[in-house]
Design a protein around this motif. Sequence first.
Motif, PDB file in Angstrom:
ATOM      1  N   TYR A  85       7.827   9.956   1.246  1.00 45.92           N
ATOM      2  CA  TYR A  85       6.738   9.245   0.578  1.00 45.92           C
ATOM      3  C   TYR A  85       5.571   9.003   1.536  1.00 45.92           C
ATOM      4  N   LYS A  86       4.408   8.846   0.912  1.00 41.28           N
ATOM      5  CA  LYS A  86       3.184   8.458   1.623  1.00 41.28           C
ATOM      6  C   LYS A  86       2.782   7.078   1.095  1.00 41.28           C
ATOM      7  N   VAL A  87       2.937   6.028   1.972  1.00 41.17           N
ATOM      8  CA  VAL A  87       2.744   4.624   1.533  1.00 41.17           C
ATOM      9  C   VAL A  87       1.564   3.995   2.296  1.00 41.17           C
ATOM     10  N   PRO A  88       0.612   3.386   1.564  1.00 36.29           N
ATOM     11  CA  PRO A  88      -0.541   2.761   2.233  1.00 36.29           C
ATOM     12  C   PRO A  88      -0.124   1.621   3.183  1.00 36.29           C
ATOM     13  N   VAL A  89      -0.858   1.485   4.287  1.00 32.65           N
ATOM     14  CA  VAL A  89      -0.624   0.426   5.289  1.00 32.65           C
ATOM     15  C   VAL A  89      -1.920  -0.394   5.433  1.00 32.65           C
ATOM     16  N   MET A  90      -1.757  -1.701   5.370  1.00 32.43           N
ATOM     17  CA  MET A  90      -2.896  -2.574   5.605  1.00 32.43           C
ATOM     18  C   MET A  90      -2.863  -3.015   7.074  1.00 32.43           C
ATOM     19  N   GLY A  91      -3.888  -2.632   7.839  1.00 34.67           N
ATOM     20  CA  GLY A  91      -3.935  -3.025   9.239  1.00 34.67           C
ATOM     21  C   GLY A  91      -3.807  -1.824  10.152  1.00 34.67           C
ATOM     22  N   THR A  92      -3.582  -2.134  11.439  1.00 37.54           N
ATOM     23  CA  THR A  92      -3.488  -1.104  12.469  1.00 37.54           C
ATOM     24  C   THR A  92      -2.201  -0.304  12.284  1.00 37.54           C
ATOM     25  N   MET A  93      -2.270   0.982  12.616  1.00 36.46           N
ATOM     26  CA  MET A  93      -1.129   1.879  12.380  1.00 36.46           C
ATOM     27  C   MET A  93      -0.147   1.828  13.544  1.00 36.46           C
ATOM     28  N   THR A  94       0.387   0.614  13.785  1.00 39.22           N
ATOM     29  CA  THR A  94       1.429   0.455  14.791  1.00 39.22           C
ATOM     30  C   THR A  94       2.778   0.793  14.189  1.00 39.22           C
ATOM     31  N   ASP A  95       3.778   0.964  15.066  1.00 36.74           N
ATOM     32  CA  ASP A  95       5.133   1.227  14.562  1.00 36.74           C
ATOM     33  C   ASP A  95       5.610   0.070  13.691  1.00 36.74           C
ATOM     34  N   ALA A  96       5.287  -1.152  14.076  1.00 35.99           N
ATOM     35  CA  ALA A  96       5.747  -2.321  13.328  1.00 35.99           C
ATOM     36  C   ALA A  96       5.155  -2.340  11.932  1.00 35.99           C
ATOM     37  N   ASN A  97       3.861  -2.066  11.816  1.00 35.75           N
ATOM     38  CA  ASN A  97       3.223  -2.071  10.489  1.00 35.75           C
ATOM     39  C   ASN A  97       3.700  -0.906   9.621  1.00 35.75           C
ATOM     40  N   ILE A  98       3.956   0.228  10.238  1.00 29.67           N
ATOM     41  CA  ILE A  98       4.482   1.386   9.490  1.00 29.67           C
ATOM     42  C   ILE A  98       5.856   1.041   8.917  1.00 29.67           C
ATOM     43  N   ASN A  99       6.710   0.438   9.745  1.00 29.59           N
ATOM     44  CA  ASN A  99       8.052   0.086   9.303  1.00 29.59           C
ATOM     45  C   ASN A  99       8.010  -0.953   8.199  1.00 29.59           C
TER      46      ASN A  99
END
Length: 392
Positions: free
Chosen positions: A282-296
């Motif tokens: 899947y391709k899921v939107p992320v709000m904020g910086t693309m850190t590993d924590a935010n991606i997870n």
Amino acid sequence: MRRSTLPTLVVSLACLTSPACFSESASDDGVFTTTLDDEIGSESSSDSTTESSSDSGTTETESTDTTETTDTGDPFCGDGTVDPGEECDDGPNNADDAGCTSACVTAVCGDGLVQIGVEQCDDANPIDNDDCSTSCVLASCGDGLIQPGEACDDANANNDDFCTSLCQVPVCGDGFVKVGFEDCDDGNGDDTDACTSVCEAAVCGDGFLQAGVETCDDANDDNDDECVGACVPAVCGDGFTWMGMEQCDDGNNVSDDGCTADCMAECDGMILTQNWNGWTYYKVPVMGTMTDANINAACMGCGLTVPCQAGAGCNYNGVCTQTNNENGCGSPMLALSQHICAGQQPSQCMLLWGVYQYMGNAWVGGCGAEQNQWCSQGNNVMNKNALCVGPA
């Protein structure tokens, strides 16, 4: 033919009874002599009757021509003898349908006469492709000669070659399967049965709706349109994402698994590929910086997990789900890109532009794919998309 003449009596029987035929004269000795009259003419010189009388009695002498002649006649056709100028002569058996014609010529093919028991026909010409061949056989389909009304004639009864037993060039729909050129031929132009009007076996994706077998056929094997590859209408939950109608389709009608029951992506995500070795990406939107924590966090919020960016045994995977779809240890999303973009690298795969891979703290944030760039450092960009996975 023999002709014979009877001996001619010198004295006509009629004259024997007619006085005018005779004259009498007396000699000096008193003997009377009777002679034929001039009516007899010169015939009396060879054929004559002499009567004489004397005192001692009367003597009558008849002389006849005993010569007999025979007239054999001229030779002619039909006399049973082969005369000069004749090829044969069977006498009364000569006939125009026999071995020896009525003209005493030996019968041959091409003489215009049909010899019974030997010839079927004889049209007295050297043409093979008319009703009677040069071997005096009646024309027929399969004799190897193309006659009027025949398109071909290959001298056999096969219906699967270039000429049918009806002496026609094979065409689709004639009911005969031309080997090497037709899959089938059912003798009709119906596109709804097992053999199409182009003489190909009906298959899903040929553009013809086979009655009782298919419910749709859009002439392709695509699974992202209204008719999926099995020739059934696309529906939510069939495992195929209908472009423009569904955001996702994970093969079920259950929500809270990244794809809702009505095939809408949870968290506004979208499916990149379905059931790739048992996993859906899947391709899921992320709000904020693309850190590993935010991606997870974005993946977990959709009920999904982050995939490991490399295969088992690599020492920097971090906390991730091992799908075993990536082979190397230093090429995040490479196998995925090649899978969904026909062998291209992530920097050339438009579907992956703006997508960031969880790296397990082995990179400065996530590793992202952008146009003509791979890996982009996740700590330097915001509001992109996380790569997430869930069971197919």
